[in-house]
Design an enzyme around this catalytic site. Structure first.
Site, PDB file in Angstrom:
ATOM      1  N   ILE A 138       0.860  -1.198   0.000  1.00  0.00           N
ATOM      2  CA  ILE A 138       0.000   0.000   0.000  1.00  0.00           C
ATOM      3  C   ILE A 138       0.896   1.249   0.000  1.00  0.00           C
ATOM      4  O   ILE A 138       1.737   1.390   0.892  1.00  0.00           O
ATOM      5  CB  ILE A 138      -0.929   0.031   1.240  1.00  0.00           C
ATOM      6  CG1 ILE A 138      -1.738  -1.255   1.343  1.00  0.00           C
ATOM      7  CG2 ILE A 138      -1.833   1.245   1.187  1.00  0.00           C
ATOM      8  CD1 ILE A 138      -2.578  -1.355   2.622  1.00  0.00           C
ATOM      9  N   LYS A 207       4.934   0.375  13.090  1.00  0.00           N
ATOM     10  CA  LYS A 207       4.344   0.977  11.882  1.00  0.00           C
ATOM     11  C   LYS A 207       3.529   2.226  12.250  1.00  0.00           C
ATOM     12  O   LYS A 207       3.566   3.233  11.535  1.00  0.00           O
ATOM     13  CB  LYS A 207       3.464  -0.050  11.167  1.00  0.00           C
ATOM     14  CG  LYS A 207       4.284  -1.201  10.559  1.00  0.00           C
ATOM     15  CD  LYS A 207       3.396  -2.357  10.136  1.00  0.00           C
ATOM     16  CE  LYS A 207       4.176  -3.503   9.528  1.00  0.00           C
ATOM     17  NZ  LYS A 207       3.384  -4.732   9.377  1.00  0.00           N
ATOM     18  N   GLY A 304       4.077 -10.118   2.674  1.00  0.00           N
ATOM     19  CA  GLY A 304       4.391 -11.037   1.572  1.00  0.00           C
ATOM     20  C   GLY A 304       5.521 -10.475   0.728  1.00  0.00           C
ATOM     21  O   GLY A 304       5.637  -9.256   0.540  1.00  0.00           O
TER      22      GLY A 304
HETATM   23  N1  HSE Z   1       4.574  -9.584   9.835  1.00  0.00           N
HETATM   24  C1  HSE Z   1       3.904  -8.460   9.270  1.00  0.00           C
HETATM   25  C2  HSE Z   1       2.406  -8.719   9.206  1.00  0.00           C
HETATM   26  C3  HSE Z   1       4.379  -8.107   7.885  1.00  0.00           C
HETATM   27  O1  HSE Z   1       1.917  -9.783   9.584  1.00  0.00           O
HETATM   28  O2  HSE Z   1       1.711  -7.823   8.777  1.00  0.00           O
HETATM   29  C4  HSE Z   1       5.716  -7.425   7.926  1.00  0.00           C
HETATM   30  O3  HSE Z   1       5.678  -6.291   8.728  1.00  0.00           O
END
Ligand code: HSE
Length: 425
Positions: A138, A207, A304
């Site tokens: 995204i 994040k 992914g």
């Molecule tokens: N492990 C993370 C998730 C992806 O499950 O969204 C990489 O930050």
């Protein structure tokens, strides 16, 4: 295109993302060349585990020595996809000092040591790009930094962890148990062998720290994000939520309140009908609210190898096509805002508690909430006798008042379990 330029990439790490970046650069080479004039080549691959390198990758590209990447004058852009924070910090720091532009997918690094790296990027006039660090494919960083520059953002809600969204979606749809679905998700490759950072909320917290820093132009570090995960969310909670018209999601909430910043991650009930309630499976979404825009939501694959690699390659091509390091490339945290006290944030809550099913119990509990100015919006009782369970939804209230009421409720003889609480968005 008349003017073609060779741009060479030094790739640090050949794991899931690194190998996907390598393949995507090969696959998209001609159309990137055609569209932008950039002849993109992988010039070096740093990987200490040689078993990860397939036979079709030219062996002379591969090295186990970082110096062979960073001291190679033909390398223009260093891409860090090894993860971890110690070596990755040194690699990015050294690469920028040696004149390379850098791209990273490392959310934990940026959320904990971003300030030093962004300051260095500014001083060295280097690009430090990180689209892949948040929400996979995204393009939320680009949109927030560029398209939302005049949007006066005040709220960012995110479903930014695919693993937890996958597990919670299945708990809701299949009415399955958390532990069983987690184990199955691990078998199917939707959850890591060690899922701690995902299910515990740390991945989403990093994040959200990055998203909040960009949205409010003021640095938020991982240590300033209060977070909890989904390990204690039971099938019973998901079922009660469903009955009351809600979906349970792991939500990141970043808000600008009275010129201070609040950033948290928690499992929360979302009303069915809220745009984020429809984000299913391992998808991610970021829901932005601003005075000038109302609401905008971006959604798509948040994890992914290949989806994440598209964000890395986009950063590489963008650097290759940008002549100078301008405001969109440098650090956007030009304000220094304080953090809003957690207890002052207003939230509505879901409460589940086992009670003795006797006359007066409801009145006792209601009176504790009343004494703390917590108003009840909705209530259901399940079971009878020793099996009775009360489920309450409150109106929004200051969290300090709510948690004081919960502490008091724990002392009531009629409450036979620790109250389970979840926020309601
Ligand atoms: N492990 C993370 C998730 C992806 O499950 O969204 C990489 O930050």
């Amino acid at each position: 295109m008349d003017r073609q330029r060779i741009v060479r990439v030094g790739l640090l790490g050949f794991g899931t993302i690194g190998s996907s970046v390598y393949r995507l650069i090969q696959k998209e080479h001609d159309q990137i060349l055609e569209g932008t004039g950039v002849d993109l080549q992988v010039g070096r691959v740093l990987e200490i585990d040689s078993s990860k390198i397939p036979a079709d990758v030219p062996q002379d590209l591969v090295t186990s020595e970082f110096s062979q990447v960073v001291d190679d004058p033909s390398i223009d852009i260093v891409v860090e996809v090894i993860g971890g924070t110690d070596a990755a910090f040194i690699f990015l720091d050294t690469a920028m000092r040696k004149g390379k532009n850098v791209v990273t997918a490392n959310k934990q690094l940026l959320a904990s040591r971003g300030e030093a790296l962004f300051t260095l990027a500014r001083d060295q006039k280097r690009h430090l790009r990180f689209e892949a660090a948040v929400a996979g494919a995204i393009p939320v960083i680009k949109v927030m930094r560029e398209s939302m520059i005049a949007a006066e953002l005040h709220t960012v809600y995110g479903i930014v962890n695919g693993t937890t969204n996958y597990i919670l979606s299945r708990m809701y749809n299949e009415e399955g148990d958390y532990a069983e679905i987690l184990a199955n998700a691990q078998e199917l490759g939707y959850a890591e062998a060690d899922p701690t950072a995902d299910v515990g909320g740390a991945d989403a917290a990093a994040k959200m720290a990055i998203l909040a820093s960009i949205a409010f132009h003021s640095r938020v570090t991982l240590g300033q994000v209060a977070y909890s995960g989904i390990e204690n969310v039971t099938l019973a909670d998901v079922r009660y939520a469903k009955e009351l018209g809600f979906v349970v999601k792991l939500v990141g909430a970043a808000r600008l309140i009275d010129d201070r910043v609040s950033v948290r991650v928690f499992p929360a009930l979302l009303p069915v009908g809220h745009p984020l309630s429809a984000i299913y499976g391992s998808n991610n979404a970021v829901f932005l609210q601003g005075d000038a825009i109302g609401e905008i939501m971006l959604m798509g694959p948040g994890a992914g190898g290949v989806p994440t690699a598209t964000a890395v390659v986009s950063d590489i091509v963008s650097i290759a096509n940008t002549k100078s390091v301008g405001f969109l490339q440098s650090c956007s945290c030009y304000r220094r805002l304080g953090m809003y006290p957690a207890g002052e944030v207003e939230s509505a809550f879901f409460i589940k508690v086992s009670v003795a099913d006797q006359a007066g119990v409801l009145a006792q509990i209601a009176s504790v909430f009343g004494e703390h100015s917590v108003s009840i919006a909705n209530m259901i009782q399940k079971g009878r006798g020793d099996e009775a369970e009360l489920v309450l939804i409150t109106h929004p209230t200051k969290e300090k008042h709510f948690f004081a009421a919960i502490e008091k409720a724990k002392t009531l003889q009629c409450c036979k379990s620790e109250p389970m609480t979840l926020r309601v968005l």
